[in-house]
Design a protein around this motif. Structure first.
Motif, short mmCIF file in Angstrom:
data_model
loop_
_atom_site.label_atom_id
_atom_site.label_comp_id
_atom_site.label_asym_id
_atom_site.label_seq_id
_atom_site.Cartn_x
_atom_site.Cartn_y
_atom_site.Cartn_z
N GLU A 14 0.85 -1.19 0.00
CA GLU A 14 0.00 0.00 0.00
C GLU A 14 0.88 1.24 0.00
OE1 GLU A 14 -2.80 0.02 3.26
OE2 GLU A 14 -3.01 -2.16 3.16
N VAL A 15 0.52 2.22 -0.85
CA VAL A 15 1.26 3.48 -0.90
C VAL A 15 0.26 4.63 -0.82
CG1 VAL A 15 2.77 4.97 -2.28
CG2 VAL A 15 3.16 2.49 -2.25
N TYR A 16 0.53 5.56 0.08
CA TYR A 16 -0.34 6.72 0.30
C TYR A 16 0.39 7.96 -0.23
CZ TYR A 16 -2.84 3.53 3.37
OH TYR A 16 -3.55 2.46 3.86
N VAL A 17 -0.31 8.72 -1.07
CA VAL A 17 0.33 9.84 -1.76
C VAL A 17 -0.51 11.10 -1.63
CG1 VAL A 17 1.36 10.61 -3.95
CG2 VAL A 17 1.15 8.16 -3.48
N ASP A 18 0.17 12.23 -1.34
CA ASP A 18 -0.50 13.52 -1.36
C ASP A 18 -0.68 13.91 -2.83
OD1 ASP A 18 -1.57 15.61 0.22
OD2 ASP A 18 0.14 16.88 -0.25
N THR A 19 -1.89 14.20 -3.23
CA THR A 19 -2.17 14.33 -4.66
C THR A 19 -1.51 15.55 -5.31
OG1 THR A 19 -3.89 14.21 -6.35
CG2 THR A 19 -4.29 15.72 -4.52
N VAL A 20 -1.21 15.39 -6.58
CA VAL A 20 -0.77 16.49 -7.44
C VAL A 20 -1.68 16.43 -8.65
CG1 VAL A 20 1.08 17.35 -8.90
CG2 VAL A 20 1.64 16.39 -6.67
N GLY A 21 -2.52 17.47 -8.83
CA GLY A 21 -3.51 17.42 -9.90
C GLY A 21 -4.71 16.58 -9.48
N ASP A 22 -5.43 16.06 -10.46
CA ASP A 22 -6.62 15.26 -10.22
C ASP A 22 -6.26 13.95 -9.51
OD1 ASP A 22 -8.54 12.93 -11.27
OD2 ASP A 22 -9.67 14.81 -11.33
N ALA A 23 -6.84 13.73 -8.32
CA ALA A 23 -6.46 12.58 -7.48
C ALA A 23 -6.75 11.24 -8.16
CB ALA A 23 -7.17 12.66 -6.13
N GLU A 24 -7.92 11.12 -8.79
CA GLU A 24 -8.29 9.83 -9.39
C GLU A 24 -7.43 9.51 -10.60
OE1 GLU A 24 -9.64 6.23 -10.25
OE2 GLU A 24 -9.86 7.34 -8.36
N LYS A 25 -7.13 10.52 -11.43
CA LYS A 25 -6.27 10.29 -12.60
C LYS A 25 -4.86 9.91 -12.15
CE LYS A 25 -8.62 13.32 -15.92
NZ LYS A 25 -8.56 14.60 -16.68
N TYR A 26 -4.39 10.55 -11.10
CA TYR A 26 -3.06 10.25 -10.57
C TYR A 26 -3.02 8.82 -10.02
CZ TYR A 26 1.34 11.30 -8.02
OH TYR A 26 2.62 11.31 -7.55
N ARG A 27 -4.09 8.44 -9.30
CA ARG A 27 -4.15 7.08 -8.75
C ARG A 27 -4.14 6.04 -9.87
NH1 ARG A 27 -6.78 2.91 -8.42
NH2 ARG A 27 -8.42 3.76 -9.75
N ALA A 28 -4.91 6.31 -10.94
CA ALA A 28 -4.96 5.38 -12.08
C ALA A 28 -3.59 5.26 -12.75
CB ALA A 28 -6.00 5.86 -13.08
N LYS A 29 -2.90 6.39 -12.87
CA LYS A 29 -1.56 6.41 -13.47
C LYS A 29 -0.58 5.55 -12.65
CE LYS A 29 1.93 9.82 -14.98
NZ LYS A 29 2.22 11.29 -15.06
N LEU A 30 -0.64 5.70 -11.33
CA LEU A 30 0.23 4.93 -10.45
C LEU A 30 -0.11 3.44 -10.48
CD1 LEU A 30 0.23 7.40 -7.42
CD2 LEU A 30 2.24 6.78 -8.75
N SER A 31 -1.41 3.15 -10.49
CA SER A 31 -1.85 1.75 -10.50
C SER A 31 -1.48 1.05 -11.79
CB SER A 31 -3.37 1.67 -10.27
OG SER A 31 -3.70 2.16 -8.99
N ASP A 32 -1.54 1.76 -12.91
CA ASP A 32 -1.13 1.19 -14.20
C ASP A 32 0.35 0.84 -14.19
OD1 ASP A 32 -3.64 1.38 -15.22
OD2 ASP A 32 -3.28 3.20 -16.40
N ARG A 33 1.13 1.70 -13.56
CA ARG A 33 2.58 1.50 -13.51
C ARG A 33 2.98 0.40 -12.53
NH1 ARG A 33 7.01 5.18 -14.05
NH2 ARG A 33 8.91 3.96 -13.71
#
Length: 299
Positions: free
Chosen positions: A125-144
């Motif tokens: 599990e990784v918790y991140v303070d968002t930069v930009g749109d939180a859901e798009k950022y989460r999807a980007k991280l999850s894809d990677r």
């Protein structure tokens, strides 16, 4: 990037682990931007909550320093940082294919995840303070990183102790980098009384005004790509690039601005004078002397 926990991977790293990621210095016009992470076994989560980590912005500097030393001494915690130099920020944001600050931030955060995974830590599990749109950022991280669960949230540094810890790592690292910063430039009367570094700070504005150079702009501590710098450039020397469209008389048609001679800024352009200076070294700009640069007149 650097970390105190790189030498040997602790036993707990093979258990399911959590990690927090946060940054310091995103807004200032001066100094590096620092991304920090803190990680530990998920089983250590409750203990982590009792260590009094909080969003670093709400703590005094002495308290941040104390907490940073405590977490460094804690064998159940790992941490790492990515220090992004102001020159790198400017270069990426001003290059032909511009890389914006959000993209730089995302790349830094993903670099920290990659680093810790490659060390052999079982991140779940990784918790991140968002930069930009939180859901798009989460999807980007999850894809990677499909094997890792990501929680991306605004104000994550005040919601999750593991991000609060990362916030302290990042903030203390940046504060120390600024305190220890050695100005490479050799002009006289340089000083480091630049205030907070934020664009609205009167001390920062006064420092920028005092440290601007009519040819070289600012010292390398400054992020040239920040809009804050633009007003200071209105009176500096124009640069004429060979790739600009030229008139027959040699003047640029790329824009309507008057090209100003370097000699009007105290830079010698007379061939005879240049040769005299080259042979004696007297009267040369300290920028060139410090770097042992010489003017080439023949190729």
């Amino acid at each position: 990037m650097g970390s105190e926990r790189e030498a040997a991977i602790p036993e707990w790293a093979s258990e399911p682990c959590i990690m927090g990621i946060d940054e310091a210095g995103r807004g200032p016009v001066l100094g590096p931007m620092v991304y920090g992470c803190l990680y530990c076994a998920r089983s250590y989560q409750n203990t982590l909550s009792s260590l009094n980590f909080a969003d670093s912005k709400t703590l005094k500097e002495e308290k941040r320093e104390e907490l940073f030393e405590n977490l460094k001494a804690d064998e159940s915690i790992g941490w790492a940082v990515d220090v992004i130099d102001p020159r790198e920020l400017s270069a990426k944001m001003l290059k032909k294919r511009k890389i914006n600050l959000n993209e730089i931030s995302h790349d830094s955060a993903m670099g920290l995840v990659t680093k810790v995974l490659n060390m052999g830590v079982l991140l779940t599990e990784v918790y991140v303070d968002t930069v930009g749109d939180a859901e798009k950022y989460r999807a980007k991280l999850s894809d990677r990183f499909p094997a890792v669960k990501f929680v991306v949230a605004k104000k994550a540094d005040s919601l999750y102790p593991v991000v609060s810890g990362a916030s302290i790592v990042a903030k203390v690292t940046r504060d120390r980098a600024l305190r220890e910063w050695v100005l490479e430039e050799t002009a006289e009367n340089l000083h480091k009384d630049f205030g907070s570094g934020y664009p609205g700070d009167p001390n920062t504005k006064a420092w920028l005004e005092h440290h601007k150079h009519f040819v070289f702009g600012f010292p390398s501590l400054v992020r040239f790509s920040w809009g804050t710098c633009t007003p200071y450039f209105k009176d500096i020397a124009e640069v004429l690039w060979e790739s600009d469209e030229m008139d027959e008389d040699g003047s640029s048609t790329a824009n309507g601005k008057r090209q100003m001679k370097l000699s009007s800024f105290g830079v010698t352009t007379s061939k005879r004078k240049i040769e005299e200076i080259e042979s004696s070294g007297k009267g040369r700009c300290k920028f060139f002397l410090a770097r042992k640069l010489e003017q080439v007149t023949q190729f």
